[in-house]
Design an enzyme around this catalytic site. Structure first.
Site, PDB file in Angstrom:
ATOM      1  N   LYS A 116     -71.407  66.294 -54.360  1.00 49.87           N
ATOM      2  CA  LYS A 116     -71.457  67.350 -53.342  1.00 49.87           C
ATOM      3  C   LYS A 116     -71.065  66.843 -51.955  1.00 49.87           C
ATOM      4  O   LYS A 116     -70.449  67.567 -51.170  1.00 49.87           O
ATOM      5  CB  LYS A 116     -72.858  67.970 -53.306  1.00 49.87           C
ATOM      6  N   GLU A 200     -78.443  70.840 -45.478  1.00 48.78           N
ATOM      7  CA  GLU A 200     -77.583  71.911 -44.981  1.00 48.78           C
ATOM      8  C   GLU A 200     -78.431  73.039 -44.399  1.00 48.78           C
ATOM      9  O   GLU A 200     -79.620  73.166 -44.706  1.00 48.78           O
ATOM     10  CB  GLU A 200     -76.741  72.506 -46.120  1.00 48.78           C
ATOM     11  N   HIS A 235     -81.490  79.641 -59.306  1.00 48.82           N
ATOM     12  CA  HIS A 235     -80.115  79.253 -58.973  1.00 48.82           C
ATOM     13  C   HIS A 235     -79.194  79.218 -60.187  1.00 48.82           C
ATOM     14  O   HIS A 235     -78.115  78.630 -60.124  1.00 48.82           O
ATOM     15  CB  HIS A 235     -80.085  77.893 -58.266  1.00 48.82           C
ATOM     16  N   ARG A 291     -63.816  73.130 -64.505  1.00 47.09           N
ATOM     17  CA  ARG A 291     -63.800  73.477 -65.926  1.00 47.09           C
ATOM     18  C   ARG A 291     -63.669  74.990 -66.054  1.00 47.09           C
ATOM     19  O   ARG A 291     -63.678  75.701 -65.061  1.00 47.09           O
ATOM     20  CB  ARG A 291     -65.109  73.033 -66.586  1.00 47.09           C
TER      21      ARG A 291
END
EC number: 6.4.1.1
Length: 491
Positions: A116, A200, A235, A291
């Site tokens: 990430k 973040e 999530h 993918r």
């Protein structure tokens, strides 16, 4: 073009890839664990080989065994599907050593976008909007506090190597920060073998909107429009639709251009998905999935493009057969993930034997599944039973068609998420398109109440329909006949 492809996956996605192979005149090879010896995908393939015990670490994650089978069967390429090895850069490296083509991007791209922090740095350089926060790992609590103060609470702590909603923790006040960091680092180390975390700004009610991209080896990149994936639990996506209810031509141009820019900057090849969070008119890069996605069928339905066949064509060296101008959106599509989970018990997994099965049909209805009557859902893997996809001329028709299809879908023996999906289709906020990633939590009480009512209604319906299900001996005879037919197809 390839003559034989090994599918390094199981269940519905394995069958999905094998169908594409069959349409292209390509032989397919299945690999399976001991737990999947009676699975439908093993019978659909032209060849099938057992590769290990039920645990993924001893079967579907065994690169060495998969490559042994590929060599033995004479497969020229491997399609990894999604999950398992699909985003493992080592698979591509090992395939390259053996002269086998991996149907997907290069290993270096998979590795870069799988981290990430690295992916966020790359997107900033590419000029793609990113969420305010750090672009490097944070381990010192004092540094974390300074960063959180500078961007403003709430913040979210994320595992750098995370995915699937694992390794994320929202923090609303400074007092919670250290404890949240320690917890996230522990989860990250356990789940991914990497304790690195970053911070973040936390967007409290964002929409999750993603763009499907496709790129060939000559550098041609296009997007195939957007998907809305805001209906989630922990999530993880439950319902997806295409296009997003809030999408306008202007916003699609902006977000689609950013997705293409992201793929071009990293030299992407094959199918991929650029995911964004959208809030108050702005959008931010979230991650890139290197993918094919679970939800790819809704893009296929509204664009008419078979994404898996295009993956295979591109991997064989062909250029894209269409340009951005050729991609047109027609109608609206919705996908419901039908999982073997109890939605009234916080979506607890509920593996077991399917004692009754009747799938829906009719115009605009598609079911991607790998199960059948008397199939035993193993406890070792993802709980997905099938994907129910519908298409309508507009969103309202698609919702009504999904309601009808769900009412026809009967699965007995295990608890499923069908009552949840029925409740969502009845929810007025959903019908108005007022979506965000915390939708399920916000409307939980009403959804649960509706589900309890639905479960009672469904039980009464099933009791009336019990006679429509064949006795087990007849089912066994039919299953044997199907098996004989599938094996005869391999010749």
């Amino acid at each position: 073009m390839f003559s034989k492809i090994l599918v390094a996956n199981r269940g519905e996605i394995a069958i999905r890839v094998m169908r594409a192979c069959r349409e292209l005149g390509i032989k397919s090879v299945a690999v399976y664990s001991e737990a999947d010896k009676n699975a439908l995908f093993t019978r659909y393939a032209d060849e099938a080989y057992e590769i290990g015990k039920p645990a993924p670490s001893q079967s579907y994650l065994r690169i060495d065994r998969i490559l042994e089978v590929a060599e033995k069967a004479g497969a020229e390429a491997i399609h990894p599907g999604y999950g398992f090895l699909a985003e493992n850069p080592r698979l591509g490296e090992e395939c390259e050593k053996q002269g086998i083509k991996l149907i997907g991007p290069k290993g270096s791209v998979i590795e870069a976008m799988g981290d990430k922090i690295t992916s966020k740095k790359l997107m900033k350089k590419a000029g793609v909007p990113v969420i305010p926060g750090t672009d490097q790992g944070v381990s010192d609590p004092d540094e974390a506090a300074r960063i959180a103060d500078s961007i403003g609470y709430p913040v979210i702590i994320k595992a750098s190597a995370g995915g699937g909603g694992i390794g994320m923790r929202a923090v609303y006040e400074e007092d919670e920060l250290i404890r949240a960091m320690e917890s996230t680092q522990s989860v990250a180390a356990s789940a991914f073998g990497d304790p690195t975390v970053y911070i973040e700004k936390y967007l409290e009610r964002p929409r999750h909107i993603e763009f499907q991209v496709m790129a060939d080896e000559s550098g041609n990149v296009i997007h195939l429009a957007d998907r809305e994936c805001s209906i989630q639990r922990r999530h993880q996506k439950l319902i997806e639709e295409a296009p997003s209810p809030i999408m306008t031509p202007e916003l699609r141009e902006r977000m689609g251009s950013a997705a293409v820019k992201a793929a071009e900057y990293i030299g992407y090849e094959n199918a991929g998905t650029v995911e964004f969070l959208y809030s108050n008119g702005d959008f931010y890069f979230l991650e890139m999935n290197t993918r094919i996605q679970v939800e790819h069928p809704i893009t296929e339905v509204i664009t008419g493009v078979d994404l898996v066949k295009e993956q295979i064509r591109v991997a064989s060296g062909e250029e894209l057969r269409f340009t951005q101008k050729d991609i047109n959106i027609r109608g609206h599509a919705i996908e419901c993930r039908i999982n073997a989970e109890n939605p009234l018990a916080d979506f607890a997994p509920n593996p077991g034997k399917i004692t009754g099965y009747r799938s829906p049909g009719g115009i605009g209805v598609r079911v991607d599944s790998g199960v059948y009557m008397n199939y035993e859902i193993p406890p070792f893997y993802d709980s997905m039973i099938s994907k129910l996809i519908v298409w309508g001329m507009d969103r309202q028709e698609a919702i009504n068609r999904m309601k009808r299809a769900l009412s026809e879908y009967i699965i007995l023996g295990v608890k499923t998420t069908i009552p949840f999906h029925k409740a969502i289709m009845r929810n007025e906020a959903f019908r108005r398109g007022e979506l965000h990633t915390h939708f399920v939590d916000e409307y939980r009480r009403g959804i649960d109440a509706e589900m309890r009512k639905i479960v009672k209604e469904d039980q009464e319906m099933v009791e009336r329909l019990q006679s429509t299900f064949l006795p087990s001996k007849k089912v066994a005879a039919i299953s044997a006949a199907i098996g004989t037919y599938m094996h005869s197809r391999r010749g």
